[in-house]
Design a protein around this motif. Structure first.
Motif, PDB file in Angstrom:
ATOM      1  N   UNK A 293      35.211 -11.269 -14.767  1.00  0.00           N
ATOM      2  CA  UNK A 293      35.387 -12.715 -14.959  1.00  0.00           C
ATOM      3  C   UNK A 293      34.330 -13.267 -15.904  1.00  0.00           C
ATOM      4  N   UNK A 294      33.075 -12.868 -15.739  1.00  0.00           N
ATOM      5  CA  UNK A 294      32.022 -13.368 -16.636  1.00  0.00           C
ATOM      6  C   UNK A 294      32.224 -12.847 -18.053  1.00  0.00           C
ATOM      7  N   UNK A 295      32.706 -11.622 -18.182  1.00  0.00           N
ATOM      8  CA  UNK A 295      32.947 -11.056 -19.511  1.00  0.00           C
ATOM      9  C   UNK A 295      34.039 -11.828 -20.243  1.00  0.00           C
ATOM     10  N   UNK A 296      35.147 -12.100 -19.546  1.00  0.00           N
ATOM     11  CA  UNK A 296      36.264 -12.831 -20.172  1.00  0.00           C
ATOM     12  C   UNK A 296      35.843 -14.256 -20.515  1.00  0.00           C
ATOM     13  N   UNK A 297      35.156 -14.932 -19.600  1.00  0.00           N
ATOM     14  CA  UNK A 297      34.696 -16.292 -19.890  1.00  0.00           C
ATOM     15  C   UNK A 297      33.700 -16.297 -21.047  1.00  0.00           C
ATOM     16  N   UNK A 298      32.851 -15.280 -21.121  1.00  0.00           N
ATOM     17  CA  UNK A 298      31.924 -15.170 -22.242  1.00  0.00           C
ATOM     18  C   UNK A 298      32.658 -14.982 -23.556  1.00  0.00           C
TER      19      UNK A 298
ATOM     20  N   UNK B  84      34.675 -13.307 -29.436  1.00  0.00           N
ATOM     21  CA  UNK B  84      33.883 -12.092 -29.727  1.00  0.00           C
ATOM     22  C   UNK B  84      34.163 -11.037 -28.669  1.00  0.00           C
ATOM     23  N   UNK B  85      34.295  -9.808 -29.112  1.00  0.00           N
ATOM     24  CA  UNK B  85      34.604  -8.727 -28.188  1.00  0.00           C
ATOM     25  C   UNK B  85      33.399  -8.293 -27.365  1.00  0.00           C
ATOM     26  N   UNK B  86      32.217  -8.646 -27.798  1.00  0.00           N
ATOM     27  CA  UNK B  86      31.019  -8.295 -27.047  1.00  0.00           C
ATOM     28  C   UNK B  86      30.092  -9.520 -26.985  1.00  0.00           C
ATOM     29  N   UNK B  87      30.319 -10.425 -26.007  1.00  0.00           N
ATOM     30  CA  UNK B  87      29.482 -11.624 -25.930  1.00  0.00           C
ATOM     31  C   UNK B  87      28.047 -11.277 -25.542  1.00  0.00           C
ATOM     32  N   UNK B  88      27.132 -12.176 -25.866  1.00  0.00           N
ATOM     33  CA  UNK B  88      25.723 -11.960 -25.564  1.00  0.00           C
ATOM     34  C   UNK B  88      25.506 -11.925 -24.052  1.00  0.00           C
TER      35      UNK B  88
END
Length: 189
Positions: free
Chosen positions: A46-51, A58-62
């Motif tokens: 969930x945090x990855x998708x929201x990021x 971006x495919x790799x959020x900070x």
């Protein structure tokens, strides 16, 4: 079992059920690990998708963005659990998900429009190959207009990539036409 479920809930009933097996402490430990890993991987996803959504896809959020979303999600879940338990959390999820139904419907309409525009472009390009050269000149303008309409709805980065691909395709077509013309002139000789 039924009394435990109705009085204390499913969570307590699960562990009461697992107590009946031999090696129950080990089985309960494995159950806790499985529930924890499910919760952790779900929260991480969930945090990855929201990021990704908040950083423009971006495919790799900070890591900083993912941590902020993790804190927001965990604080929201804790507040809902403290205020009304699991039922409040379930009701909040249903209420929050309902407006998203309209977003999904609008996305479907947008997808159909984009596919329709792309189909028109592909149809015109295929006609270029089928008809004589006089048709090419007449339909080039129409094809150009369709491409411009399609590109207006696209993000700038994708438009630049599309223009490069179209320029490359045009160059390849010119080279093929030159080769065909050379072959025909050699055949005539």
């Amino acid at each position: 079992m039924y009394d435990i479920i109705s009085d204390q809930g499913n969570e307590v009933a699960l562990f009461a059920f697992l107590e009946q097996y031999p090696w129950s402490p080990v089985i309960m430990g494995v159950a806790i690990l499985l529930v924890s890993s499910f919760f952790i991987t779900s929260a991480d996803a969930a945090t990855f998708v929201l990021g990704m959504l908040t950083t423009g896809g971006r495919l790799n959020p900070q890591v900083k963005v993912k941590v902020i979303w993790g804190v927001i999600l965990s604080a929201t879940a804790a507040a809902l659990l403290l205020s009304g338990g699991l039922q409040a959390l379930e009701m909040a999820m249903l209420i929050a998900a309902f407006p998203f139904t309209f977003v999904v419907l609008l996305m479907a309409v947008s997808l159909l429009k984009a596919l329709s525009g792309e189909y028109d472009i592909l149809r015109l390009e295929s006609k270029h190959k089928e008809y004589e050269p006089t048709f090419l000149e007449e339909s080039k303008e129409e094809l150009k207009e369709k491409r411009e309409e399609f590109e207006q709805g696209m993000p700038e980065e994708m438009v630049d990539d599309t223009e490069e691909e179209l320029n490359e395709a045009d160059e390849e077509a010119k080279e093929e036409n030159e080769e065909t013309d050379e072959d025909e002139s050699e055949d005539k000789k």
